[in-house]
Write a protein that holds these residues in place. Sequence first.
Motif, PDB file in Angstrom:
ATOM      1  N   ARG A  39       7.286 -26.936 -18.336  1.00 34.46           N
ATOM      2  CA  ARG A  39       6.505 -27.087 -18.840  1.00 34.46           C
ATOM      3  C   ARG A  39       6.438 -27.930 -19.801  1.00 34.46           C
ATOM      4  O   ARG A  39       6.680 -27.878 -20.790  1.00 34.46           O
ATOM      5  CB  ARG A  39       5.270 -25.324 -19.044  1.00 34.46           C
ATOM      6  N   ARG A  40       5.121 -29.079 -19.750  1.00 33.41           N
ATOM      7  CA  ARG A  40       4.805 -29.603 -20.650  1.00 33.41           C
ATOM      8  C   ARG A  40       3.691 -29.221 -22.183  1.00 33.41           C
ATOM      9  O   ARG A  40       3.089 -28.115 -21.434  1.00 33.41           O
ATOM     10  CB  ARG A  40       3.654 -30.684 -20.022  1.00 33.41           C
ATOM     11  N   GLY A  41       4.380 -28.991 -23.012  1.00 38.89           N
ATOM     12  CA  GLY A  41       3.887 -28.938 -24.470  1.00 38.89           C
ATOM     13  C   GLY A  41       2.499 -29.082 -24.608  1.00 38.89           C
ATOM     14  O   GLY A  41       2.391 -30.414 -23.927  1.00 38.89           O
ATOM     15  N   ILE A  42       1.858 -29.056 -25.679  1.00 42.56           N
ATOM     16  CA  ILE A  42       1.122 -29.288 -26.092  1.00 42.56           C
ATOM     17  C   ILE A  42       0.681 -29.921 -27.677  1.00 42.56           C
ATOM     18  O   ILE A  42       1.715 -29.229 -28.229  1.00 42.56           O
ATOM     19  CB  ILE A  42      -0.398 -27.749 -26.040  1.00 42.56           C
ATOM     20  N   ASP A  43       0.383 -31.300 -27.061  1.00 41.94           N
ATOM     21  CA  ASP A  43       0.744 -31.693 -28.941  1.00 41.94           C
ATOM     22  C   ASP A  43      -0.750 -31.018 -29.780  1.00 41.94           C
ATOM     23  O   ASP A  43      -1.559 -31.872 -29.887  1.00 41.94           O
ATOM     24  CB  ASP A  43       0.175 -33.416 -28.500  1.00 41.94           C
ATOM     25  N   LEU A  44       0.154 -30.074 -30.404  1.00 41.53           N
ATOM     26  CA  LEU A  44      -0.743 -29.535 -31.339  1.00 41.53           C
ATOM     27  C   LEU A  44      -1.103 -30.648 -32.538  1.00 41.53           C
ATOM     28  O   LEU A  44      -2.281 -31.438 -32.573  1.00 41.53           O
ATOM     29  CB  LEU A  44       0.035 -28.641 -31.617  1.00 41.53           C
ATOM     30  N   PRO A  45      -0.038 -31.460 -33.292  1.00 39.90           N
ATOM     31  CA  PRO A  45      -1.028 -32.406 -34.264  1.00 39.90           C
ATOM     32  C   PRO A  45      -1.731 -33.081 -33.156  1.00 39.90           C
ATOM     33  O   PRO A  45      -2.554 -34.145 -34.197  1.00 39.90           O
ATOM     34  CB  PRO A  45       0.742 -33.415 -34.793  1.00 39.90           C
ATOM     35  N   GLY A  46      -1.243 -33.700 -32.076  1.00 38.67           N
ATOM     36  CA  GLY A  46      -2.070 -34.938 -31.791  1.00 38.67           C
ATOM     37  C   GLY A  46      -4.321 -34.604 -31.762  1.00 38.67           C
ATOM     38  O   GLY A  46      -4.609 -34.462 -31.949  1.00 38.67           O
ATOM     39  N   VAL A  47      -4.049 -33.245 -30.798  1.00 38.78           N
ATOM     40  CA  VAL A  47      -4.815 -32.840 -31.007  1.00 38.78           C
ATOM     41  C   VAL A  47      -5.594 -31.658 -31.960  1.00 38.78           C
ATOM     42  O   VAL A  47      -7.138 -32.301 -31.815  1.00 38.78           O
ATOM     43  CB  VAL A  47      -5.435 -31.161 -29.137  1.00 38.78           C
ATOM     44  N   LEU A  48      -5.105 -31.201 -32.751  1.00 42.66           N
ATOM     45  CA  LEU A  48      -5.843 -31.195 -34.250  1.00 42.66           C
ATOM     46  C   LEU A  48      -6.166 -32.625 -34.977  1.00 42.66           C
ATOM     47  O   LEU A  48      -7.397 -32.558 -35.380  1.00 42.66           O
ATOM     48  CB  LEU A  48      -4.500 -30.908 -34.767  1.00 42.66           C
ATOM     49  N   THR A  49      -5.426 -33.288 -35.125  1.00 42.19           N
ATOM     50  CA  THR A  49      -5.697 -35.092 -35.710  1.00 42.19           C
ATOM     51  C   THR A  49      -7.387 -35.331 -34.784  1.00 42.19           C
ATOM     52  O   THR A  49      -8.565 -35.788 -35.698  1.00 42.19           O
ATOM     53  CB  THR A  49      -4.749 -35.803 -36.189  1.00 42.19           C
ATOM     54  N   LEU A  50      -7.014 -35.145 -33.800  1.00 42.88           N
ATOM     55  CA  LEU A  50      -8.325 -35.343 -32.709  1.00 42.88           C
ATOM     56  C   LEU A  50      -9.672 -35.304 -32.960  1.00 42.88           C
ATOM     57  O   LEU A  50     -11.035 -35.777 -33.530  1.00 42.88           O
ATOM     58  CB  LEU A  50      -8.096 -35.819 -31.511  1.00 42.88           C
ATOM     59  N   GLY A  99      -1.815 -43.180 -34.363  1.00 43.92           N
ATOM     60  CA  GLY A  99      -0.918 -43.629 -34.747  1.00 43.92           C
ATOM     61  C   GLY A  99       1.283 -42.611 -34.245  1.00 43.92           C
ATOM     62  O   GLY A  99       1.535 -42.621 -33.988  1.00 43.92           O
ATOM     63  N   VAL A 100      -0.404 -40.528 -34.273  1.00 40.47           N
ATOM     64  CA  VAL A 100       0.262 -39.375 -34.149  1.00 40.47           C
ATOM     65  C   VAL A 100       0.890 -39.488 -32.470  1.00 40.47           C
ATOM     66  O   VAL A 100       1.833 -39.763 -31.986  1.00 40.47           O
ATOM     67  CB  VAL A 100      -0.152 -38.451 -33.851  1.00 40.47           C
ATOM     68  N   GLU A 101      -0.144 -40.201 -31.473  1.00 45.92           N
ATOM     69  CA  GLU A 101      -0.102 -40.410 -30.199  1.00 45.92           C
ATOM     70  C   GLU A 101       0.974 -41.469 -29.573  1.00 45.92           C
ATOM     71  O   GLU A 101       1.702 -41.245 -28.627  1.00 45.92           O
ATOM     72  CB  GLU A 101      -1.451 -41.037 -30.041  1.00 45.92           C
TER      73      GLU A 101
END
Length: 514
Positions: free
Chosen positions: A251-262, A302-304
Amino acid sequence: MSTASESTRQVEDFTEISQTSSSSAEKITVTESSPRETEKSDVEASAVENAIPPTETLSKRRKVLVLFIVCLAQFFDIFNGNASIISLPELGRDLGFEPGALQWILSAYTLTFASFMLISGSVSDIFHPKPVFCAGFAVVGLFAIPVGASVHPIMAIVFRALQGIGAAMNVPSSLAMIRIAYQDPVEQNHAYAWYASAGAIGNVLGFIIGGVLTARTTWRWVHYLIAIAVIPTSILAWFILPNPVPKTDKRRGIDLPGVLTLTAGLILFVYAISASSDSGWGSPQVITTLVLSVVVMGAFFGVERIVKEPALPLQTWTNKNFIPLFFYGWTAYWWLLGMELQLVDVFTQLWHDSSLIAAVRCIPLGPSGVLSCYLAGKYVTRAPHTLLIGGPTLMAVASILFALGDTPDKYWSHIFTGLIIGHMGMGGVYVGCTTMIMSGARKGEEGVVGAVTYTAYQMGATLGLAVVSSITLGVNSGRALDPISQHAGYAASFWSLLGVNGFAMIVAIFFVRR
């Protein structure tokens, strides 16, 4: 998007969906897949990796029930906003709101609605839309109770914001569920049109029922009614929506840094715009928050670029018409909520109508909205570009009529006519934009694309509420308090909506590819 005549795709570790046309319905058969050739493009490989888990086969009756449930969610999301608009004057007087702060009852909802959309879409894609949808629907219903029981402005605003998180969970999962249940493009477009029609019905019934409850009981019963209707429906949805077939791959993981930053960037941006109507555009609070939002949003991109599994893959921005339609989508709810908020204020504050009479004056929104969504769904496959241009044109005519309708005797000639013409255009804008942007979504990105689409809608709503409120308060400041003098501020806000309609036309004509 695939067509009904397209040959069946085979995808590694997933199911193969075979579509066979008949004169009455589509029959979808799910079988095991066979391996694809190794020569896949990077885009195709990414789509396979991120695809929504396959779903059980659905009968025609089950698909109708699925559509009914997701349409109910759309209905109550819009109902929630409009019933709050009509009850706003009574709520403000009861809880002691300052005039500039009252719009936060609406802005708090749209702020979290926009800010949490992407993370909801990402979770919907990774797991499955069903649990995300049911949880979000339950949140909308549960937090309606403390909103109705509020005894202080801050309490009401906080719980409205929490409701917005639930609504944000509903939308991308609803759009993904429609895409899963209706594989045929023609059926899918009709389903999106029904989804839009549910919002149009919620639009007018929110005004009518909210007006009746506010006039005959209290504004609190507007929110209690939402709780009574939504909580049982969220439970029922668990038994109606299709279950995912278990996945065997990683299963693909959650991009926690990305979603929190956005999420942080969107909250800062939307908060700055909303606060501008109260503090002023030049206040240090607004300027500082705007600058911080730009910095944080830049950090998100940048994170993405560096994370392994981005929440918003950069390739999503290369989907056909994605970028122009993203900005086009801002204009839809900017016009709709800005227009509705200002008209209700004109009816109740300048014309001294009761909440019930103001609601009755808004009835034309319902029939015109349903009719426009039906017609748009019928013709969107053949003429989507025409809808994208014609919709803002009709809305522009309505904006002019609203600006000139300064006295009650002009209700039928200006306001009534404008409500019908404008909402006919709104249906074309909503169905055309949603259908075109979703049709360009790659396999497995349905939830994210739907989330970004509705982020655009809700950001436009929040911007619209802040801008029209700021214009009205700014123009009317220091003017005489008689209705004619005070109408100047509302007229200026309607002229600003005309500019929004013009922007939409320019984007559709010059930037959206046919």
